[in-house]
Write a protein that holds these residues in place. Structure first.
Motif, short mmCIF file in Angstrom:
data_model
loop_
_atom_site.label_atom_id
_atom_site.label_comp_id
_atom_site.label_asym_id
_atom_site.label_seq_id
_atom_site.Cartn_x
_atom_site.Cartn_y
_atom_site.Cartn_z
N GLU A 87 20.98 9.31 6.57
CA GLU A 87 20.80 8.22 5.61
C GLU A 87 19.35 7.75 5.59
OE1 GLU A 87 23.49 5.06 6.61
OE2 GLU A 87 25.25 6.37 6.44
N ARG A 88 18.79 7.55 6.79
CA ARG A 88 17.41 7.07 6.87
C ARG A 88 16.44 8.13 6.35
NH1 ARG A 88 16.65 2.92 11.81
NH2 ARG A 88 18.78 2.18 11.90
N LEU A 89 16.75 9.38 6.56
CA LEU A 89 15.88 10.45 6.07
C LEU A 89 15.87 10.48 4.54
CD1 LEU A 89 14.16 12.38 7.69
CD2 LEU A 89 15.90 14.12 7.40
N GLU A 90 17.04 10.27 3.93
CA GLU A 90 17.09 10.20 2.46
C GLU A 90 16.23 9.04 1.96
OE1 GLU A 90 21.04 10.15 0.83
OE2 GLU A 90 21.68 11.80 2.11
N GLN A 91 16.39 7.88 2.61
CA GLN A 91 15.60 6.71 2.22
C GLN A 91 14.12 6.95 2.47
OE1 GLN A 91 17.19 3.47 4.48
NE2 GLN A 91 19.18 3.50 3.44
N SER A 116 12.41 -0.52 11.79
CA SER A 116 12.20 -1.89 12.31
C SER A 116 13.18 -2.26 13.41
CB SER A 116 12.28 -2.90 11.16
OG SER A 116 13.58 -2.87 10.58
N ASP A 117 14.38 -1.70 13.43
CA ASP A 117 15.37 -2.03 14.46
C ASP A 117 15.30 -1.08 15.66
OD1 ASP A 117 16.28 0.13 12.94
OD2 ASP A 117 18.39 -0.35 13.30
N SER A 169 10.92 6.58 -0.18
CA SER A 169 9.99 5.47 0.05
C SER A 169 8.62 5.78 -0.53
CB SER A 169 9.86 5.20 1.55
OG SER A 169 11.10 4.88 2.10
N LYS A 170 8.00 4.70 -1.05
CA LYS A 170 6.68 4.86 -1.64
C LYS A 170 5.61 4.05 -0.91
CE LYS A 170 8.12 5.94 -6.37
NZ LYS A 170 9.48 6.28 -6.19
N THR A 171 6.02 3.01 -0.20
CA THR A 171 5.03 2.13 0.43
C THR A 171 5.23 2.07 1.94
OG1 THR A 171 6.42 0.15 0.24
CG2 THR A 171 4.97 0.67 -1.64
N TYR A 172 4.20 1.55 2.64
CA TYR A 172 4.28 1.37 4.09
C TYR A 172 5.40 0.40 4.46
CZ TYR A 172 -0.13 3.84 4.88
OH TYR A 172 -1.10 4.79 4.95
N GLY A 173 5.62 -0.63 3.63
CA GLY A 173 6.68 -1.60 3.91
C GLY A 173 8.05 -0.96 3.92
N GLU A 174 8.28 -0.06 2.98
CA GLU A 174 9.57 0.65 2.93
C GLU A 174 9.74 1.56 4.15
OE1 GLU A 174 9.11 2.52 -0.86
OE2 GLU A 174 10.15 0.92 -1.93
N LEU A 175 8.64 2.19 4.58
CA LEU A 175 8.70 3.04 5.77
C LEU A 175 8.97 2.21 7.02
CD1 LEU A 175 5.73 5.53 5.21
CD2 LEU A 175 8.16 5.92 4.80
N MET A 235 0.85 -1.18 0.00
CA MET A 235 0.00 0.00 0.00
C MET A 235 0.90 1.24 0.00
SD MET A 235 -3.04 1.00 2.60
CE MET A 235 -4.34 0.04 1.96
N ARG A 236 0.52 2.25 -0.76
CA ARG A 236 1.33 3.46 -0.90
C ARG A 236 1.18 4.37 0.32
NH1 ARG A 236 3.57 3.73 -6.01
NH2 ARG A 236 3.95 5.95 -5.96
N ALA A 237 2.29 5.01 0.67
CA ALA A 237 2.33 5.91 1.84
C ALA A 237 2.11 7.36 1.39
CB ALA A 237 3.67 5.78 2.54
#
Length: 139
Positions: free
Chosen positions: A31-35, A50-51, A39-45, A1-3
């Motif tokens: 680095e995380r802010l660039e990613q 996750s850690d 990001s386009k989806t909830y999974g990428e967010l 699903m898209r974020a």
């Protein structure tokens, strides 16, 4: 699903909080802010945090609001102290002038500094008690 943009903003706030708490370094944060903004989806967010443990941002905002209130009180308190300091200094100077004139004069001199310090002091007292941040206000 898209974020959405608001989802990305929420994750950015979580990352800022973890950076402030020292869980991630500034380099990792950048680095995380660039990613994050790529990001386009909830999974990428979700992979970006996750850690990291969960953060309750609602609780954090309450703390920030109380910090702002405390800063506002301190600023008001400093202003009141400055006003009372100016009143005390002006009153002292007037009393010293009155004392010098009274000692050097051949007759008794009316204590005119009362007219300088009295009304000013009353106004300060009323504004200290009933003004913004005064002790008699209900919170």
């Amino acid at each position: 699903m898209r974020a959405s943009d608001s989802d990305r903003d929420r994750v950015a706030a979580v990352l800022r909080e973890h950076t402030a708490q020292g869980r991630i370094t500034m380099d990792e944060f950048n680095e995380r802010l660039e990613q994050l903004y790529q990001s386009k989806t909830y999974g990428e967010l979700e992979r970006l945090t996750s850690d990291l443990p969960d953060v309750d941002l609602r609780h954090r905002q309450l703390a920030k609001k109380s910090d702002k209130d405390a800063a506002k009180k301190a600023k008001t308190h400093a202003g009141v102290r400055a006003a009372w300091g100016a009143w005390a200094m002006a009153s002292s100077i007037n009393w010293v002038i009155w004392l010098i004139v009274s000692v050097t004069a051949d007759h008794w001199i009316y204590p005119w500094p009362l007219w300088v310090m009295g009304p000013w002091g009353v106004v300060l007292l009323v504004s200290t008690i009933f003004g913004p941040g005064g002790s008699s206000q209900k919170r």
